[in-house]
Structures are given as C-alpha cells and as structure tokens.
Scaffold this motif. Structure first.
Motif, PDB file in Angstrom:
ATOM      1  N   GLY A 175       0.782  -1.234   0.000  1.00 53.50           N
ATOM      2  CA  GLY A 175       0.000   0.000   0.000  1.00 53.50           C
ATOM      3  C   GLY A 175       0.811   1.280   0.000  1.00 53.50           C
ATOM      4  N   LEU A 176       2.073   1.224   0.421  1.00 57.66           N
ATOM      5  CA  LEU A 176       2.905   2.431   0.459  1.00 57.66           C
ATOM      6  C   LEU A 176       3.570   2.734  -0.871  1.00 57.66           C
ATOM      7  N   PHE A 177       3.240   1.964  -1.924  1.00 57.37           N
ATOM      8  CA  PHE A 177       3.954   2.124  -3.184  1.00 57.37           C
ATOM      9  C   PHE A 177       3.038   2.450  -4.363  1.00 57.37           C
ATOM     10  N   PRO A 178       2.256   3.527  -4.274  1.00 59.98           N
ATOM     11  CA  PRO A 178       1.505   3.953  -5.454  1.00 59.98           C
ATOM     12  C   PRO A 178       2.454   4.492  -6.513  1.00 59.98           C
ATOM     13  N   ALA A 179       2.087   4.351  -7.772  1.00 57.67           N
ATOM     14  CA  ALA A 179       2.918   4.856  -8.862  1.00 57.67           C
ATOM     15  C   ALA A 179       2.701   6.360  -9.041  1.00 57.67           C
ATOM     16  N   ASP A 180       3.366   6.913 -10.018  1.00 61.91           N
ATOM     17  CA  ASP A 180       3.299   8.356 -10.247  1.00 61.91           C
ATOM     18  C   ASP A 180       1.857   8.810 -10.442  1.00 61.91           C
ATOM     19  N   GLY A 181       1.469   9.829  -9.699  1.00 55.79           N
ATOM     20  CA  GLY A 181       0.145  10.411  -9.857  1.00 55.79           C
ATOM     21  C   GLY A 181      -0.972   9.680  -9.156  1.00 55.79           C
ATOM     22  N   ALA A 224      12.567  -6.065  -8.065  1.00 63.51           N
ATOM     23  CA  ALA A 224      13.955  -6.386  -7.757  1.00 63.51           C
ATOM     24  C   ALA A 224      14.867  -6.289  -8.968  1.00 63.51           C
ATOM     25  N   VAL A 225      14.462  -5.533 -10.000  1.00 60.90           N
ATOM     26  CA  VAL A 225      15.247  -5.408 -11.221  1.00 60.90           C
ATOM     27  C   VAL A 225      15.633  -3.954 -11.455  1.00 60.90           C
ATOM     28  N   THR A 226      16.754  -3.773 -12.141  1.00 60.42           N
ATOM     29  CA  THR A 226      17.203  -2.443 -12.518  1.00 60.42           C
ATOM     30  C   THR A 226      16.633  -2.083 -13.888  1.00 60.42           C
ATOM     31  N   ALA A 227      16.828  -0.840 -14.288  1.00 59.78           N
ATOM     32  CA  ALA A 227      16.345  -0.404 -15.597  1.00 59.78           C
ATOM     33  C   ALA A 227      17.000  -1.206 -16.720  1.00 59.78           C
ATOM     34  N   ASP A 228      18.300  -1.446 -16.610  1.00 64.25           N
ATOM     35  CA  ASP A 228      18.990  -2.211 -17.648  1.00 64.25           C
ATOM     36  C   ASP A 228      18.491  -3.654 -17.697  1.00 64.25           C
ATOM     37  N   GLN A 229      18.214  -4.225 -16.541  1.00 63.90           N
ATOM     38  CA  GLN A 229      17.710  -5.599 -16.513  1.00 63.90           C
ATOM     39  C   GLN A 229      16.314  -5.685 -17.129  1.00 63.90           C
ATOM     40  N   ALA A 244       9.984   5.611  -5.702  1.00 65.15           N
ATOM     41  CA  ALA A 244      10.357   6.165  -7.004  1.00 65.15           C
ATOM     42  C   ALA A 244      10.895   5.075  -7.929  1.00 65.15           C
ATOM     43  N   ALA A 245      11.671   4.142  -7.375  1.00 70.99           N
ATOM     44  CA  ALA A 245      12.221   3.059  -8.191  1.00 70.99           C
ATOM     45  C   ALA A 245      11.120   2.155  -8.730  1.00 70.99           C
ATOM     46  N   TYR A 246      10.154   1.810  -7.890  1.00 70.33           N
ATOM     47  CA  TYR A 246       9.067   0.945  -8.337  1.00 70.33           C
ATOM     48  C   TYR A 246       8.200   1.638  -9.386  1.00 70.33           C
ATOM     49  N   ALA A 247       7.929   2.931  -9.177  1.00 69.59           N
ATOM     50  CA  ALA A 247       7.139   3.676 -10.159  1.00 69.59           C
ATOM     51  C   ALA A 247       7.875   3.753 -11.496  1.00 69.59           C
ATOM     52  N   ARG A 248       9.181   3.982 -11.442  1.00 74.61           N
ATOM     53  CA  ARG A 248       9.996   4.011 -12.668  1.00 74.61           C
ATOM     54  C   ARG A 248       9.945   2.659 -13.377  1.00 74.61           C
ATOM     55  N   ASN A 249      10.079   1.592 -12.608  1.00 78.46           N
ATOM     56  CA  ASN A 249      10.096   0.262 -13.213  1.00 78.46           C
ATOM     57  C   ASN A 249       8.762  -0.102 -13.850  1.00 78.46           C
ATOM     58  N   LEU A 250       7.655   0.314 -13.224  1.00 77.11           N
ATOM     59  CA  LEU A 250       6.350   0.075 -13.847  1.00 77.11           C
ATOM     60  C   LEU A 250       6.250   0.809 -15.179  1.00 77.11           C
ATOM     61  N   ARG A 251       6.731   2.053 -15.224  1.00 79.04           N
ATOM     62  CA  ARG A 251       6.718   2.814 -16.476  1.00 79.04           C
ATOM     63  C   ARG A 251       7.556   2.120 -17.537  1.00 79.04           C
ATOM     64  N   LEU A 252       8.755   1.692 -17.139  1.00 79.89           N
ATOM     65  CA  LEU A 252       9.657   1.058 -18.101  1.00 79.89           C
ATOM     66  C   LEU A 252       9.087  -0.254 -18.618  1.00 79.89           C
ATOM     67  N   LEU A 253       8.466  -1.023 -17.741  1.00 77.17           N
ATOM     68  CA  LEU A 253       7.903  -2.302 -18.163  1.00 77.17           C
ATOM     69  C   LEU A 253       6.754  -2.091 -19.140  1.00 77.17           C
ATOM     70  N   ASP A 254       5.873  -1.149 -18.836  1.00 80.59           N
ATOM     71  CA  ASP A 254       4.740  -0.851 -19.711  1.00 80.59           C
ATOM     72  C   ASP A 254       5.237  -0.358 -21.072  1.00 80.59           C
ATOM     73  N   ALA A 255       6.154   0.603 -21.045  1.00 78.84           N
ATOM     74  CA  ALA A 255       6.671   1.150 -22.304  1.00 78.84           C
ATOM     75  C   ALA A 255       7.445   0.091 -23.085  1.00 78.84           C
ATOM     76  N   GLY A 256       8.190  -0.758 -22.361  1.00 80.40           N
ATOM     77  CA  GLY A 256       8.972  -1.796 -23.036  1.00 80.40           C
ATOM     78  C   GLY A 256       8.095  -2.829 -23.709  1.00 80.40           C
ATOM     79  N   LEU A 257       7.028  -3.231 -23.055  1.00 81.59           N
ATOM     80  CA  LEU A 257       6.096  -4.175 -23.678  1.00 81.59           C
ATOM     81  C   LEU A 257       5.411  -3.551 -24.889  1.00 81.59           C
ATOM     82  N   ALA A 258       5.022  -2.279 -24.755  1.00 80.92           N
ATOM     83  CA  ALA A 258       4.348  -1.592 -25.871  1.00 80.92           C
ATOM     84  C   ALA A 258       5.271  -1.459 -27.074  1.00 80.92           C
ATOM     85  N   ALA A 259       6.564  -1.229 -26.828  1.00 86.70           N
ATOM     86  CA  ALA A 259       7.509  -1.094 -27.932  1.00 86.70           C
ATOM     87  C   ALA A 259       7.737  -2.425 -28.647  1.00 86.70           C
ATOM     88  N   ARG A 260       7.720  -3.500 -27.904  1.00 84.91           N
ATOM     89  CA  ARG A 260       7.997  -4.820 -28.485  1.00 84.91           C
ATOM     90  C   ARG A 260       6.745  -5.475 -29.057  1.00 84.91           C
TER      91      ARG A 260
END
Length: 439
Positions: free
Chosen positions: A222-228, A406-411, A322-338
C-alpha cells in the motif's frame, strides 16, 4: 505420503519451492519472478545504527535500566512482541489507523500472521474461507495446513465481484458450511496488481456487515503507489464495526531479512462466564505454541528503522517508491515497444497497468505452465511466474505475472528482449506443441 498430512501433496505448497528451485538452477537468468524489495539501497552499516537507536529508545524513552535493556534484547521475549507500541504509531502516522497497541501481535513475517488467524477461525469441518481469485499462494497454502477449504470469489471491475461474494456466502451456507472470513488485498494485489477504489471498499465493508463476515486485509504494497496515484484509505482505517483483521509486514517496507510482520485483531471475544478478551490475545496463545516469540533482535532492528523516520515508513521509502514507479513505467513502455498495436487496436498479447505495487499480469494466446517457465529460464535466460500458481488447481492459465520490484532499468530492457523472443517463438510453435499432451 499417504501417512502424512494431505496438504503436503497440494500444489499450493509446492509452488514457492518450485519457483525458488528454478531461480537457483538458473542464477544468471533475469528474474521478473520474485516479489522481493529493491536491493540497490541495502546498506549493512545501517543495521547497527538501527539497533543502537532502538536500544536508546528502551533506555531514554521507556526508562529501562541497563539490565532490563539487556534482557529485552537477549532473552526470550513477550509473545505479542516488543515493538507493538511502535507499530501502533506507524499505523497512526501512515494509515490513520488508531488501535490499542495490545490489539497487535508481532509475528514472524506476515505468513505467520495469516496462519494464526486461519488456525483460530477453523473450529470444525463446517468452516470455510473466501478469497478473491487469483489469490496469493501463501494464503491458500496456510489454509491447506489448517484444513480450511478456500472458496474463490471472482475478480470484478472494482477488484472484487461483490455479487459473486454474496452468492458464494449464500451457497456455502445452504450447503451447511460456515463462511468465516474473506481474504482480500485491496492495494496493488499479488498477483493481479488490482486495487479497490474508495467506493468499492465501502461497499465491501457493507456486504461484510450484512453477512456477518470478517475481512482479512493484507496490505504489503500500500505504500507504493505509482506516479500520480493517490493513496486510498485501508479497509481498517474505514472499519467502524471491528470487521477487519489487518495483516501487515515490514518485509517490503523495512527489512525483508528480519522476517517481521504483525496483525491487528481488535475484535472482542466472549469466553466462558462472560469473560471478554481481545482476539489478539487468543491469537497470541497459538503463537506461543508455534514460534514462542518473534526474534527480539529482528524486532529491534525494525523498531530502530521506524524510530529513525518518525515511525513513518512512507517517509522511509521515498527512494524505493520512485524506483518501483519508474520500473512500472519502463515495463509498460517496453512491452508496448515490443508488441505494438495492430491497425484495429489489438495486440498479440495484452497486459494490465497497475496504479502501483510490484506486479503486472501479461495475457498471452497460449497456455503458460511450469514446463514453459523452465524452458524460458534454460533457453532464454528470463524468469517470471505462471499465473496458474495463484488459482486453485494446476491447469495452465494463458497468463504470466511479472514483478518489477527487484530489477534495474537495464535488466528490464534486457529481460523484455528475452521475454519477447520466448513469446514470439511460442506463438510460432504448432498448437499441439504448446501444451504437453494436448491433441
């Protein structure tokens, strides 16, 4: 096996071990499987500081002399815990939940908290538990161990299909069963990532009141809402009738290695002769026969982290959030790109975009099972979790869970390349080869 408890042959008890074994056999694979906290901010040097901070609290704030400080940290401890007052302060600061510290039992992880509650609620063979499906496998496994059947409740647009919940309750009662509680994860649920909005939470509380049903609220994310995203009050914060037993954990927000969780059980229990006790006191009796007490050193480290941040884990986890919110963005954008949309708006695969938390579910047009996971790890070097582990049964489900915690942006970037290769190869395989034994 026929001479051992039947739960040992249950798939839910094999799930965690199987997933851990896969990870150990393929240590170089990029893992979207485990819901572990982000590790980049771990600092061994902080542990001694937290222990010192809690020791000072015992001495300076609570007035303990040195002998009592030493005994508190080194000896067997109070079954209900030694940081219950700090947990109560944390709930007040971060969740606006006001509870008597005596209604709190500090447990060995949230898993023990679940077990204690389920053990207490299972009085005889009539008793059953309801749980929103798909369900966290640790809950179904704990229920199996105490011989408490779990009846699945459908997921709806609001996170819980309340009509199905009522229907399941009435159907169970008509069959002579006694629904004791409903397990729910209202914030960024594991595995679905779904959340209940405020109106849905109020309706769920109303249904529980009308049906005389306890709600078991599990809130590790519950303490980890994404951006906005705006945080919504917990069910326990909205609870005016003592309907909610609150299950909490410091594994995601403080220190997973400490294995410290807790429960809030402020319901009143009437005993022989009209005696009244807290439900927490009854659960502590069970704990005294299971783990005796939660490690004092582990509690001290968690207590020190709470004290270092004014008992606010929301404040203590700004970098992690902030890291979890970033990773959710990256995962969504990465799936959409592929996997871009076709001209008609469809995609080869689909996925949900949670408002926070650790998990995202990807739906694919082929069955996903443990054989495919092993192949993914061995040939493609990427791990994830088959969604069938979160349903009652072993039938493959056409979906997989990705964890971003538990993953970095590069991972994420490299892992999605590997996952995309797996999915494309699976799509190109003939239907008969996609599922072992299929016609």
């Amino acid at each position: 096996m026929t001479g051992l408890h039947p739960a040992l042959a249950d798939p839910s008890l094999n799930s965690m071990n199987f997933l851990n074994e896969i990870a150990q056999h393929y240590p170089d694979a990029i893992s979207f499987a485990a819901g572990r906290p982000y590790e980049e901010f771990f600092d061994v040097a902080q542990l001694a500081g937290y222990l010192d901070r809690f020791t000072a609290h015992l001495r300076d704030d609570l007035g303990y002399d040195q002998q009592r400080v030493t005994r508190t940290l080194f000896q067997y401890g109070r079954t209900k815990g030694i940081i219950h007052h700090l947990v109560a302060r944390n709930l007040a600061v971060d969740e606006q939940i006001t509870v008597d510290p005596e209604s709190i039992v500090v447990t060995v992880g949230c898993q023990e908290a679940m077990f204690l509650v389920l053990r207490a609620l299972r009085a005889d063979d009539r008793d059953v538990l309801l749980a929103v499906s798909p369900t966290y496998v640790g809950l179904t496994g704990a229920a199996r161990l105490v011989d408490l059947p779990v009846l699945p409740v459908a997921t709806g647009p609001d996170g819980v299909d309340l009509a199905d919940l009522v229907a399941q309750i009435h159907r169970a009662r008509a069959a002579g069963l006694r629904p004791r509680a409903c397990y729910v994860m209202p914030d960024f649920a594991n595995p679905s990532g779904l959340s209940l909005d405020l109106a849905a939470r109020r309706r769920l509380l109303d249904v529980a009141a009308a049906e005389d049903l306890l709600l078991l609220e599990d809130n590790p994310y519950g303490l980890f809402p994404a951006d906005g995203a705006v945080r919504v009050p917990t069910l326990k914060a909205l609870d005016e009738r003592a309907q909610v037993v609150y299950l909490g954990s410091f594994a995601k927000t403080a220190l997973p290695g400490a294995r410290v969780g807790y429960l809030v059980a402020d319901q009143r229990v009437t005993g022989p002769g009209g005696t009244v006790s807290l439900f927490a006191d009854e659960l502590a009796k069970i704990k005294s026969m299971v783990t005796v007490n939660t490690s004092a050193i582990a509690q001290a480290v968690v207590g020190g982290r709470l004290l270092a941040h004014g008992c606010s884990l929301l404040a203590a986890n700004q970098r992690e959030r902030a890291a979890y919110a970033r990773n959710l963005r990256l995962l969504d954008a990465g799936l959409a790109a592929r996997f871009p949309r076709f001209a008609d708006g469809r995609r080869v695969i689909d996925w949900n975009v949670p408002a926070g938390g650790f998990f995202m579910v990807v739906t694919v047009p082929f069955p996903v099972d443990d054989v495919l996971l092993e192949r993914s790890a061995r040939r493609y070097g990427v791990l994830w979790t088959p969604m069938h582990h979160f349903y009652d049964g072993s039938t493959p489900v056409d979906a997989l869970r990705l964890s971003i915690s538990a993953v970095t942006a590069d991972q994420i970037d490299a892992g999605l390349d590997r996952l995309a290769a797996l999915i494309r190869d699976a799509l190109e395989r003939p239907p008969a080869a996609r599922r072992p034994g299929s016609a």
